[in-house]
Write an enzyme that holds these catalytic residues in place. Sequence first.
Site, PDB file in Angstrom:
ATOM      1  N   LYS B  79     -33.474  17.872   1.236  1.00  0.00           N
ATOM      2  CA  LYS B  79     -32.949  16.605   1.773  1.00  0.00           C
ATOM      3  C   LYS B  79     -31.961  16.029   0.766  1.00  0.00           C
ATOM      4  CE  LYS B  79     -35.121  12.364   3.646  1.00  0.00           C
ATOM      5  NZ  LYS B  79     -36.446  11.740   3.906  1.00  0.00           N
ATOM      6  N   SER B 155     -37.146  10.724   8.526  1.00  0.00           N
ATOM      7  CA  SER B 155     -35.791  10.788   8.041  1.00  0.00           C
ATOM      8  C   SER B 155     -35.395  12.165   7.508  1.00  0.00           C
ATOM      9  CB  SER B 155     -35.579   9.734   6.950  1.00  0.00           C
ATOM     10  OG  SER B 155     -36.454   9.961   5.860  1.00  0.00           O
ATOM     11  N   SER B 179     -41.744  10.444   7.320  1.00  0.00           N
ATOM     12  CA  SER B 179     -40.461  11.149   7.342  1.00  0.00           C
ATOM     13  C   SER B 179     -40.534  12.657   7.094  1.00  0.00           C
ATOM     14  CB  SER B 179     -39.490  10.521   6.332  1.00  0.00           C
ATOM     15  OG  SER B 179     -39.024   9.289   6.821  1.00  0.00           O
TER      16      SER B 179
END
Lengths: 61, 462
Positions: B79, B155, B179
Site C-alpha cells: 500500500k 482503504s 481496511s
Amino acid sequence: MDPARVTEADVERLAAVAGVPIAPGDLPAVAVALGVLLGAARLVTAFPLPDDVEPAPVFRP
Amino acid sequence: MTGPDASVLAIAAAVRARRVSARDVTAAALARIAGRDRALNCFTHVRGEAALAEAARVDARLAAGEDPGPLAGVPFGVKNLFDVEGLTTLAGSTIFAERPPAARDATAVAMLRRAGAVLLGTLNMDEFAFGFTTENAHHGPTRNPHDPSRVPGGSSGGSAAAVAAGLVPLTLGSDTNGSIRVPAAFCGIFGLKPTYGRVSRAGVALFAASLDHVGPFARSVADLAAAYDAIQGPDPADPVCSAAPVVPCAPHVGREIEGLRLAVASGHFARQATDEALAAVTQVARALRVTRHVEIPEAHRARAAAMVITASEGANLHLADLRTRAKDFDPLTRDRFLAGALLPASAYAQAQRFRAWYRARVAEIFQEVDVLLAPTTPWVAPLIGAPRLATVGGAEVVARAHSGVFTQPLSFVGLPVISVPVATPGPLPLGVQLVAAPFREPVLFRVAARLEADGVVAARLA
C-alpha cells in the site's frame, strides 16, 4: 446511530472558533459529516462510565 | 511458478531449489501488471528495472551458495503508505507527493525484503486511509477484479485487488477500522489484521495512531502465515510495538482444531446486513459445527467510539493542511477530516475511556471462547460511485461507512482477525471474520486452515 442535526451556520461558527477555515462550497458536506460524527459522539458520551475507568492509552514516562 | 496462480510458498520453494529464477518470476509478474493493471489500477508505482535487479541479486546469492531467505524471489507490493527507500510515500494523496523520497524502507517492508521477497511496487488506497472503497480522486479508483464496475474495498483496495487478480501473490496493507478485512472480503482473498502492536508500523504513514495496524494479504492460509511470520515481532522504532516473544504461525497451519471453543458473534453482528452476508457466517459455523452464540456488549457503541477516535486523531494529524489547503484533499475525505477537526474533546476522551471498559468486557468473553465468527462486511462489493445512502436490514445507512460496521468494533480493541473468503452462490465473494484474543493469532490460523482444507473457504483468482 442517528446523526445529529447540524446546519451550515453551525459549521461556520464552530470552524471560526476552531480556526479551521472552510470554503463555502464545502459547508453542506461538512455539516452532514459532522452530524454523523456528533451522532456517534452522543452515543459514546451517553454511556455512564465509572470514574476510575481511565483512557485506554497509558503514558509511561 | 510464473503464472498468476503461483503461491508464495511454491514460488519460494522453486526459487530456492533453483528450478526457476527469481528474475523470471519477477518478469512474469511485471508482464501481468503491464497487461492488466491499466484496467484495474492497483499499482500507483511499478518498480520495473529496479525489481528485476533486486530479483537478480536473489538469484546471485543462490548461485553463490547463500541463503536469500524463506520468501526468496516472491514478488510483493505494498500500500502506498509504506515507506520504500527512494520513493515518496503518498498515502493516497497529492499533498504528500511534495515530500522528499523515503530514506529507508518501513520496518515491515525491510523484513520482507530481508526474507528474500522482491518489491514490485506500491498500491492504490483511499486518501490517508480514510475510506472503505479506494475511490481515489487523485489516482483513480481501483476496480474489483471480480467485477470492474465495483469497488475492491478499502482503504487497502489496491493491495487486495492485486492479489485477487494474480498480479502478485502477496501484499501488505494497513487496517485502522477494517481496511485490510473489508477489501479482503470484497476481493475474495485472505487478509490478516494482527493484534495491535504485533507488527511494526515504523515507516508507515499513520492515520489514527490509536487504531493503526499493519498486515498481509494472500490467496492461501499457508501463504498468509508465511508472510505474517516474516513481519511479526518487536521493533523499538514503533512506540506501540509489543516486546512479546514471536510465536510463528506457519506450524499451526494444519493443526487440529478439536478442543477449541468456537462461537458466533450475535447482536450487533447479526443486524443491518444482507441475508447473504449473514448466510456466509452460517455456512462457516455449520462447517465447524458451531452452535453457540455470544454477544459482545455495546459493540455498536464501540463502533461509534472508533469513529470518534479516528476522526479526531486523523484531523489532528492533518490539521495544518486542513487549515491552509483543504482544497487539495480528496473530495471523499475532505468533509470528514474537516468535521473531525470540529469534534469536542470530551467525546474523544470518553471514547478512549470507553475503549478501556469495552476491552475488559471483550477479555471476559475470551475467557470462555477461543475464536468468534462474525461477518466481515454487511454486503458484497458496492458499485463504484454508489449513492451516499443505502438501505439494509430495514435501516438507512451511510453506505461507504457502513462497510466497516462489523470490522470497527473488533479493531477498536486491537483483536487479531483473519478475514476468510467464503464461496457464495453469486459472482461476488464475501468474507467471514475469525476473531481471537490478543496475541492468539495461532488459533486463527488453525481454524482458517481447517476451513480451507475442507473447501469451505477458498480464495478466488479473478
